[in-house]
Design a protein around this motif. Structure first.
Motif, short mmCIF file in Angstrom:
data_model
loop_
_atom_site.label_atom_id
_atom_site.label_comp_id
_atom_site.label_asym_id
_atom_site.label_seq_id
_atom_site.Cartn_x
_atom_site.Cartn_y
_atom_site.Cartn_z
N GLY A 1 12.16 0.13 -5.07
CA GLY A 1 12.49 -1.22 -4.67
C GLY A 1 11.47 -2.23 -5.15
N CYS A 2 10.52 -1.79 -5.95
CA CYS A 2 9.46 -2.64 -6.50
C CYS A 2 8.66 -3.33 -5.40
CB CYS A 2 10.03 -3.68 -7.47
SG CYS A 2 8.73 -4.53 -8.41
N PHE A 3 8.25 -2.54 -4.41
CA PHE A 3 7.31 -3.07 -3.44
C PHE A 3 6.43 -1.94 -2.94
CE2 PHE A 3 11.32 -2.32 -1.20
CZ PHE A 3 10.96 -1.63 -0.07
N GLY A 4 5.51 -2.25 -2.04
CA GLY A 4 4.52 -1.27 -1.66
C GLY A 4 3.36 -1.29 -2.64
N ALA A 5 2.76 -0.12 -2.86
CA ALA A 5 1.54 -0.03 -3.67
C ALA A 5 1.74 -0.49 -5.11
CB ALA A 5 1.00 1.40 -3.65
N VAL A 6 2.95 -0.38 -5.63
CA VAL A 6 3.19 -0.80 -7.01
C VAL A 6 2.86 -2.28 -7.20
CG1 VAL A 6 5.62 -1.40 -6.67
CG2 VAL A 6 4.85 -0.62 -8.92
N LEU A 7 2.89 -3.05 -6.12
CA LEU A 7 2.57 -4.48 -6.21
C LEU A 7 1.10 -4.74 -6.48
CD1 LEU A 7 4.80 -6.00 -3.38
CD2 LEU A 7 5.11 -6.22 -5.85
N MET A 8 0.25 -3.72 -6.34
CA MET A 8 -1.15 -3.89 -6.73
C MET A 8 -1.26 -4.25 -8.21
SD MET A 8 -3.16 -3.48 -4.07
CE MET A 8 -4.73 -3.39 -4.92
N GLN A 9 -0.23 -3.91 -8.97
CA GLN A 9 -0.21 -4.22 -10.40
C GLN A 9 0.29 -5.63 -10.68
OE1 GLN A 9 2.38 -0.98 -11.53
NE2 GLN A 9 0.65 0.36 -12.06
N GLY B 1 0.77 -1.23 0.00
CA GLY B 1 0.00 0.00 0.00
C GLY B 1 0.80 1.28 0.00
N CYS B 2 2.09 1.22 0.38
CA CYS B 2 2.87 2.45 0.49
C CYS B 2 3.25 2.97 -0.89
CB CYS B 2 4.12 2.21 1.32
SG CYS B 2 5.12 3.70 1.54
N PRO B 3 2.97 4.27 -1.19
CA PRO B 3 3.23 4.81 -2.53
C PRO B 3 4.51 5.62 -2.65
CG PRO B 3 1.76 6.27 -1.37
CD PRO B 3 2.15 5.17 -0.39
N SER B 4 5.38 5.62 -1.65
CA SER B 4 6.53 6.51 -1.68
C SER B 4 7.50 6.13 -2.80
CB SER B 4 7.27 6.49 -0.34
OG SER B 4 8.03 5.30 -0.20
N ASP B 5 8.26 7.12 -3.28
CA ASP B 5 9.24 6.88 -4.34
C ASP B 5 10.26 5.84 -3.90
OD1 ASP B 5 7.98 8.75 -5.89
OD2 ASP B 5 9.34 10.38 -5.38
N ARG B 6 10.67 5.90 -2.63
CA ARG B 6 11.68 4.97 -2.12
C ARG B 6 11.17 3.54 -2.21
NH1 ARG B 6 13.67 5.50 4.03
NH2 ARG B 6 11.45 5.14 4.33
N VAL B 7 9.89 3.35 -1.89
CA VAL B 7 9.31 2.02 -1.94
C VAL B 7 9.16 1.56 -3.39
CG1 VAL B 7 7.19 0.74 -1.51
CG2 VAL B 7 8.18 2.15 0.30
N ALA C 1 3.24 -18.01 12.42
CA ALA C 1 2.73 -16.64 12.34
C ALA C 1 1.64 -16.56 11.28
CB ALA C 1 3.86 -15.66 11.99
N GLU C 2 0.72 -15.62 11.46
CA GLU C 2 -0.29 -15.36 10.44
C GLU C 2 0.27 -14.37 9.43
OE1 GLU C 2 -5.02 -14.35 9.87
OE2 GLU C 2 -4.08 -13.96 11.81
N ILE C 3 0.13 -14.65 8.15
CA ILE C 3 0.59 -13.76 7.10
C ILE C 3 -0.60 -12.95 6.61
CG2 ILE C 3 1.78 -13.56 4.90
CD1 ILE C 3 3.42 -14.84 7.22
N THR C 4 -0.49 -11.63 6.71
CA THR C 4 -1.57 -10.74 6.30
C THR C 4 -1.06 -9.75 5.26
OG1 THR C 4 -1.14 -9.07 8.02
CG2 THR C 4 -2.56 -10.93 8.62
N VAL C 5 -1.99 -9.04 4.63
CA VAL C 5 -1.64 -8.08 3.59
C VAL C 5 -2.35 -6.76 3.87
CG1 VAL C 5 -1.93 -7.50 1.13
CG2 VAL C 5 -1.20 -9.81 1.80
N LYS C 6 -1.63 -5.65 3.70
CA LYS C 6 -2.23 -4.32 3.74
C LYS C 6 -2.10 -3.72 2.34
CE LYS C 6 -2.41 -0.02 6.37
NZ LYS C 6 -2.28 1.01 5.32
N CYS C 7 -3.23 -3.37 1.73
CA CYS C 7 -3.21 -2.93 0.34
C CYS C 7 -4.07 -1.69 0.14
CB CYS C 7 -3.71 -4.06 -0.57
SG CYS C 7 -5.45 -4.49 -0.33
N ARG C 8 -4.06 -1.18 -1.06
CA ARG C 8 -4.95 -0.10 -1.50
C ARG C 8 -6.11 -0.71 -2.30
NH1 ARG C 8 -3.66 5.65 -0.79
NH2 ARG C 8 -1.72 5.66 0.39
N ILE C 9 -7.06 0.14 -2.71
CA ILE C 9 -8.15 -0.36 -3.56
C ILE C 9 -7.72 -0.41 -5.02
CG2 ILE C 9 -9.97 0.38 -1.98
CD1 ILE C 9 -10.47 2.78 -3.81
N GLY C 10 -6.56 0.16 -5.32
CA GLY C 10 -6.03 0.17 -6.66
C GLY C 10 -4.98 1.24 -6.79
N VAL C 11 -4.34 1.33 -7.95
CA VAL C 11 -3.35 2.37 -8.21
C VAL C 11 -3.59 2.96 -9.59
CG1 VAL C 11 -1.58 1.33 -6.73
CG2 VAL C 11 -1.66 0.73 -9.15
#
Length: 342
Positions: A106-114, A97-103, A133-143
């Motif tokens: 590194g090809c992760f964060g919100a760009v992974l919605m694609q 879900g993170c949209p920062s340039d730094r993220v 451990a439980e594996i969970t995801v935090k995402c956006r509704i889209g990019v």
């Protein structure tokens, strides 16, 4: 343990870079015994290639607490998840879900919605490496130009098939170009109804709503509409007492009275003393406490005294006492003025 985390996830405080460090989480835990807390995002590379174990440092008193990882390489994320689980985290969350340039670089964060297929590979590898451990995801509704009503169900279907059972959805698009990270938290319109619809479409998923929730009352309203959980962001940081002190009673029905603001400060004293004794700086802890009196008489005096005093060389607990005294004096002065006007 996973069921306990699911129950705690009815109300959580979002992972926020530079904010939700171990000092912040300890402070928040004093106001709510129940809410789920998250670390700042930790990159898988920092753990696996950098050996940055200090990023996972936490006090047992913070529990229930989850770690958020950033990354996009399944094997590396699997190693990082195993490390986090071995350090005692019962939930490992993947940042999509993170949209920062730094993220993005590194090809992760919100760009992974694609790339939902890559996210599915990542969470499957993480689950296999850290079954405790439980594996969970935090995402956006889209990019960007994605149509959320189309891509979000497809994304959820893909990660659910990979074994994810709990997801946090920030109810805004992320614009990867043209908006700053701050603007991405404010400018794209919220679509809470879409997230609620995802809960109806995927009843097997535990779905938490994030984005634009400012008060405990709003959180309760979303839970009443059918959301499984609500995640608070900046409101939980800037007005922590308002949203956390009443949460255990409002969300979980607990009957124990919360600590007062003054009792929270008193409970922080031994923690701060230990931190100072280990060579730490007062400001590292007290910067997270500036919002404790938000909305209360004397709040400005508290913030000023604490923010200015805590950065002084050698600052100790006397600065905390001075801030309390300044708050009390300002509050009393305000009360006297109100009485005189009456």
């Amino acid at each position: 343990m996973k069921e306990n985390m699911k129950l705690a996830a009815r109300l959580s405080v979002a992972p926020m870079m530079d904010w939700t460090d171990r000092h912040c989480r300890y402070f928040h835990r004093l106001m709510s015994r129940r809410a789920l807390l998250y670390t700042e995002m930790v990159t898988s590379a920092a753990l696996v290639r950098g050996g940055a174990m200090h990023l996972l440092a936490h006090d047992p008193a913070e529990a229930p607490v989850a770690v958020q990882l950033g990354g996009s390489e399944p094997a590396e994320l699997a190693q990082a998840a195993r490390i986090a689980a071995d350090e005692g985290f019962a939930e490992v969350n993947l940042n999509v879900g993170c949209p920062s340039d730094r993220v993005q670089s590194g090809c992760f964060g919100a760009v992974l919605m694609q790339r939902p297929e890559l996210v599915a590979d990542c969470v499957a590898a993480m689950a296999a490496a850290a079954p405790q451990a439980e594996i969970t995801v935090k995402c956006r509704i889209g990019v960007d130009d994605q149509i959320p009503q189309e891509v979000l169900p497809q994304f959820l279907e893909r990660i659910a098939a990979a074994g994810v059972r709990r997801v946090i959805i920030h109810a805004r698009k992320a614009w990867l170009q043209g908006l700053s990270p701050r603007e991405n938290r404010e400018v794209p319109p919220l679509d809470h109804d879409l997230v609620l619809g995802m809960k109806a479409a995927f009843p097997q998923l535990h779905v938490s709503l994030n984005g634009g929730i400012e008060t405990l009352e709003q959180a309760q309203a979303h839970l009443a509409r059918g959301m499984d959980g609500v995640m608070l962001g900046r409101a939980g940081y800037h007005r922590p007492y308002d949203v956390l002190a009443g949460a255990d009673a409002a969300i979980w029905g607990d009957t124990a009275a919360p600590l007062s603001r003054e009792e929270v400060v008193a409970a922080m004293r031994p923690y701060i003393a230990r931190h100072l004794g280990q060579g730490g700086r007062l400001h590292s802890v007290t910067r997270h406490m500036l919002g404790l009196y938000a909305g209360q008489p004397g709040a400005r005096a508290w913030r000023r005294a604490l923010s200015e005093g805590a950065v002084q060389p050698g600052a100790g607990l006397e600065m905390l006492d001075a801030a309390l005294a300044a708050q009390a004096e300002a509050a009393a002065g305000g009360a006297t003025l109100m009485a005189a006007r009456a």
